[in-house]
Write a protein that holds these residues in place. Sequence first.
Motif, PDB file in Angstrom:
ATOM      1  N   SER A  17      -1.585  10.030  -0.749  1.00 28.65           N
ATOM      2  CA  SER A  17      -1.183   9.205   0.396  1.00 28.65           C
ATOM      3  C   SER A  17      -2.431   8.689   1.107  1.00 28.65           C
ATOM      4  CB  SER A  17      -0.318  10.012   1.371  1.00 28.65           C
ATOM      5  OG  SER A  17       0.890  10.415   0.757  1.00 28.65           O
ATOM      6  N   ARG A  18      -2.246   7.607   1.872  1.00 31.02           N
ATOM      7  CA  ARG A  18      -3.369   6.929   2.524  1.00 31.02           C
ATOM      8  C   ARG A  18      -2.987   6.571   3.946  1.00 31.02           C
ATOM      9  NH1 ARG A  18      -2.668   5.584  -2.594  1.00 31.02           N
ATOM     10  NH2 ARG A  18      -4.488   5.350  -3.947  1.00 31.02           N
TER      11      ARG A  18
ATOM     12  N   SER B   2      -3.187  -4.555  -0.555  1.00 31.57           N
ATOM     13  CA  SER B   2      -2.465  -3.571   0.245  1.00 31.57           C
ATOM     14  C   SER B   2      -0.971  -3.833   0.125  1.00 31.57           C
ATOM     15  CB  SER B   2      -2.910  -3.642   1.707  1.00 31.57           C
ATOM     16  OG  SER B   2      -2.657  -4.911   2.243  1.00 31.57           O
ATOM     17  N   ARG B  18       3.458   1.357  11.998  1.00 32.01           N
ATOM     18  CA  ARG B  18       3.841   0.559  10.845  1.00 32.01           C
ATOM     19  C   ARG B  18       3.685   1.379   9.575  1.00 32.01           C
ATOM     20  NH1 ARG B  18       1.158  -2.111  14.594  1.00 32.01           N
ATOM     21  NH2 ARG B  18       1.834  -4.225  15.178  1.00 32.01           N
ATOM     22  N   HIS B  19       4.640   1.215   8.671  1.00 31.78           N
ATOM     23  CA  HIS B  19       4.554   1.907   7.381  1.00 31.78           C
ATOM     24  C   HIS B  19       4.530   0.903   6.236  1.00 31.78           C
ATOM     25  CE1 HIS B  19       5.277   5.850   9.206  1.00 31.78           C
ATOM     26  NE2 HIS B  19       6.214   5.276   9.923  1.00 31.78           N
ATOM     27  N   ARG B  20       3.513   1.019   5.392  1.00 30.40           N
ATOM     28  CA  ARG B  20       3.454   0.223   4.171  1.00 30.40           C
ATOM     29  C   ARG B  20       4.040   1.021   3.016  1.00 30.40           C
ATOM     30  NH1 ARG B  20      -0.340  -4.024   4.667  1.00 30.40           N
ATOM     31  NH2 ARG B  20      -1.315  -3.998   6.719  1.00 30.40           N
ATOM     32  N   PHE B  44       2.839  10.812  -7.106  1.00 28.90           N
ATOM     33  CA  PHE B  44       3.400  12.130  -7.428  1.00 28.90           C
ATOM     34  C   PHE B  44       4.860  12.124  -6.997  1.00 28.90           C
ATOM     35  CE2 PHE B  44      -1.132  13.346  -7.144  1.00 28.90           C
ATOM     36  CZ  PHE B  44      -1.259  14.112  -8.294  1.00 28.90           C
ATOM     37  N   ARG B  46       6.842  14.489  -6.769  1.00 34.30           N
ATOM     38  CA  ARG B  46       7.162  15.714  -6.040  1.00 34.30           C
ATOM     39  C   ARG B  46       8.631  16.098  -6.282  1.00 34.30           C
ATOM     40  NH1 ARG B  46       3.324  16.606  -2.042  1.00 34.30           N
ATOM     41  NH2 ARG B  46       4.213  18.706  -2.032  1.00 34.30           N
ATOM     42  N   ALA B 259       8.492  15.032  -1.304  1.00 36.07           N
ATOM     43  CA  ALA B 259       7.478  15.094  -0.243  1.00 36.07           C
ATOM     44  C   ALA B 259       6.557  13.886  -0.301  1.00 36.07           C
ATOM     45  CB  ALA B 259       6.667  16.382  -0.379  1.00 36.07           C
ATOM     46  N   GLU B 260       5.875  13.617   0.806  1.00 38.84           N
ATOM     47  CA  GLU B 260       4.905  12.522   0.909  1.00 38.84           C
ATOM     48  C   GLU B 260       5.540  11.147   0.680  1.00 38.84           C
ATOM     49  OE1 GLU B 260       1.744  12.542   1.986  1.00 38.84           O
ATOM     50  OE2 GLU B 260       1.789  14.687   2.389  1.00 38.84           O
ATOM     51  N   LYS B 277       7.835   4.668  -2.592  1.00 40.26           N
ATOM     52  CA  LYS B 277       6.746   5.514  -2.071  1.00 40.26           C
ATOM     53  C   LYS B 277       6.207   4.858  -0.813  1.00 40.26           C
ATOM     54  CE  LYS B 277       3.057   8.439  -2.133  1.00 40.26           C
ATOM     55  NZ  LYS B 277       2.850   8.645  -0.683  1.00 40.26           N
ATOM     56  N   SER B 278       6.213   5.587   0.289  1.00 40.21           N
ATOM     57  CA  SER B 278       5.534   5.091   1.488  1.00 40.21           C
ATOM     58  C   SER B 278       4.062   5.498   1.357  1.00 40.21           C
ATOM     59  CB  SER B 278       6.176   5.637   2.759  1.00 40.21           C
ATOM     60  OG  SER B 278       5.994   7.025   2.876  1.00 40.21           O
ATOM     61  N   ASP B 279       3.177   4.538   1.577  1.00 36.54           N
ATOM     62  CA  ASP B 279       1.744   4.762   1.347  1.00 36.54           C
ATOM     63  C   ASP B 279       1.226   6.002   2.063  1.00 36.54           C
ATOM     64  OD1 ASP B 279       1.924   2.336   0.105  1.00 36.54           O
ATOM     65  OD2 ASP B 279       0.351   1.354   1.289  1.00 36.54           O
ATOM     66  N   ASP B 280       1.709   6.189   3.293  1.00 39.65           N
ATOM     67  CA  ASP B 280       1.159   7.228   4.148  1.00 39.65           C
ATOM     68  C   ASP B 280       1.890   8.562   4.025  1.00 39.65           C
ATOM     69  OD1 ASP B 280       3.481   7.121   6.145  1.00 39.65           O
ATOM     70  OD2 ASP B 280       2.761   5.064   6.202  1.00 39.65           O
ATOM     71  N   GLY B 281       2.960   8.568   3.202  1.00 45.49           N
ATOM     72  CA  GLY B 281       3.670   9.815   2.990  1.00 45.49           C
ATOM     73  C   GLY B 281       4.765  10.102   3.994  1.00 45.49           C
ATOM     74  N   ARG B 284      10.207   9.322   7.213  1.00 43.60           N
ATOM     75  CA  ARG B 284      11.059   8.395   7.956  1.00 43.60           C
ATOM     76  C   ARG B 284      11.012   6.999   7.353  1.00 43.60           C
ATOM     77  NH1 ARG B 284       7.699   7.714  13.755  1.00 43.60           N
ATOM     78  NH2 ARG B 284       5.909   6.641  12.854  1.00 43.60           N
TER      79      ARG B 284
END
Lengths: 335, 335
Positions: A17-18, B2, B18-20, B44, B46, B259-260, B277-281, B284
Motif C-alpha cells: 500500500s502507498r 497514479s 481522498r482514496h485512489r 496481495f 490477502r 486486508a489493505e 484495491k485501494s492504493d492506501d489500504g 472504507r
Amino acid sequence: MSNPILVEVTRGGLVESRHRGAIVAIDGDGNTVFEMGDVEAAVFPRSACKAMQALPLIESGAADSYGFGNKELALACSSHNGEEAHVALAEHMLARAGKTVEALECGAHWSSQQPVLISQSRSFERPTALHNNCSGKHAGFVCACCHQDIDPAGYVNYDHPLQQTIRDVMEDLTGASLGQDNCGTDGCSIPSYAIPLKSLALGFARMGTGTGLAPIRAVASKRLFDACMAEPFYVAGTGRACTRLMQIDPGKIFCKTGAEGVFVAFLPHMGIAMAVKSDDGAGRAAEAIIAASLARFFEKHDRIYDALMAEADRPLRNWNGIHVGDVKVTDALRQ
Amino acid sequence: MSNPILVEVTRGGLVESRHRGAIVAIDGDGNTVFEMGDVEAAVFPRSACKAMQALPLIESGAADSYGFGNKELALACSSHNGEEAHVALAEHMLARAGKTVEALECGAHWSSQQPVLISQSRSFERPTALHNNCSGKHAGFVCACCHQDIDPAGYVNYDHPLQQTIRDVMEDLTGASLGQDNCGTDGCSIPSYAIPLKSLALGFARMGTGTGLAPIRAVASKRLFDACMAEPFYVAGTGRACTRLMQIDPGKIFCKTGAEGVFVAFLPHMGIAMAVKSDDGAGRAAEAIIAASLARFFEKHDRIYDALMAEADRPLRNWNGIHVGDVKVTDALRQ
C-alpha cells in the motif's frame, strides 16, 4: 496535480500500500524551510489544533483562577485515550468550575485504544462524555466560559461566544479566514475550519516563537506547549504516537495529531513548526511523515534522530509476532 | 502513473480525504468489462482469496467426509468477527477431524469489531486462535490435511504439502505465477502471493462460471460461492460489509474482503467477477468502490441498485449522531 507518495507499506519485500501526502515546515516569520506536495490546499486540522483552541482557557484567566498546572493544560490540548487518569482529571477540571459531566457536549465513546477499551468494558457498562478523547478540551471550554460568566450551554455551536473567540484566535495565529464557508463539524460537535496546510503550520510556528503575537498570547502559547511537553501522557496516553514522540527527549518536541491524517509539531531549538496531511486520512502515514520530518532537524544518528526514524520506519508483525513487512517513509523524506 | 481518485470523504461539504484505487470487472473468458487504474499491478489478495484457498477442503473429499454443509464451507472462506457462533463452528470443524484449537497455527487476537470485542472482554481473559478471524480457514486447512493423512503440523509454511496444493490451485485459477519471488507472509502466517489485480478477478470469474476449470474444481467452486451466499453471517458477521452486501438479495452477489483495501466479488446473473484495491489500504474505500461497481450491473434504482449505492455513499455521523460528512464514490464510479 497529485501529492507525492511519502509512505509505503511493504510485505515480503514488495509494496502493498502507498500513502500520498503533503508536509510543510515553516518558521515564525513565515519562511518555508521545506515543503512537499500541495501545501496551499485546505485541510481540516481536526484535533491537531487543540492547543490553539485552548488559548482562551489561559487568556481569560480561567486556568490561573482554577489553579490548573501542566497536567490540566496538557489535557485541554489532548486527544486522550480515556485512561483512568485522563477521565479523573477531566472531571476534576469541571469540578473546579462547579460543573460535572453533564456540562460536556462532546458525546461519549469507548477508547480507540484496544487495551484501554478492554479495561473500560470490564469496569463499566458504557462510557460517558468524560471518556471522549476530547473531554479535556471540552472541560477547558466549560471552564473558560464559567470563569467569564458566559453560559456554557451550547458552547459547541458556531455562534456561541466561545467559538467566536476561538475563531478570532485561530485567524490571528494562522492568517487564514474562518467562516461558514470553510466550516465543518468535528467529531465532538465543535466547528472545524478547513485552512491551508501552510497556514496551519504558520500558526504553530507563531505559537512556538511568539512572533507577531500579542504578549499575552505569546506567553499563553508557550505555557501550553511547555505543559504538553512536560506531561505528554496527558496529551494522548499509553502507546500513542504523540506521547512517544514527546517523551523521546522532553522539551525538544511539541506535537499533536488530528483525525484523518493530520499532524503538527514544533521544534523549540529551531523555532520551526510543521504540519502534515496524508491525502487518504491514514494515521499510520501521518505518524511516519511527521517523525521523519522532525528527524531532519537533529544530527544524523544521534539518539533523538534514531528514535524519530524508528517511528518513521516501523516493522509490521502478524498475530504470531512474525515480521511480515514495514511501514516506512519513501526516499523523498530521507535526508 | 497514479490511479484515479475513486472515493472522497467529505466534511461540511468540503473534501477532507481522498482514496485512489484500481478496479477491474472481467468475465470467465478473460474479457474485461470495465477497468479503472492500473489493473496489471500486483496486489496481495490477502483474505479476499480465501475461497480459492478453501478448494482443497472440498476437492480432497474432506468436506464431505466430515459432513460439512453451507455454514462450515462459508466459515472456511471467512474473515469472521469472532462471534460465539463463529468460534463454536470453527471448534466443531476441528473436532470432526479429531483436532482442537491446539492444531491452529494462525495466532490469537481480539475481534476487530468493537461490540464483539466488548462482549469478548467481558466473557474471557484472552482470546484463543479460535477467535482469530481466520480460524475457519485454518480449521478447513487442518481438516483437508487430516482427511488426506497429511500431518497438519506446519501447515502454514510455504513448503508444506497443503500450501503447495493451494499454490497450484491459485495458479490454475488466476494464470499468475506464484513463488518465493512474489510471496509474503499473511497476518495468519500463511503465504500470500502478490498477483496482478486483473488475474485475481479472472480467478474469481473462473470460479464463478467454471470456465476452463476441471469439472471437480468447477463444482467445488460453485459450492463454495453458494455456501457463502447462503450463509453470509459466517463469512464475516454482524455489521460487516461482506455480510451486508450478500444479504441484500441472497444468491445475487458473492463477495469477500481482504486486508489493505482489497475486495473481490462475483455476480452469478452476469458471470462477471471483479477485484478492487485501494492504493492506501483503506477498507472504507474498497467497500465503497466494490458496492458502486456491483451496482452497475443492476437496473438503476431497483431495490438492489439502491441498496448497493447506499453502501457506496455512506453518511458519517459524529459522537452525537450529527451528520458531519460522507464517504462517497467519485463520478468515475457513477453510471
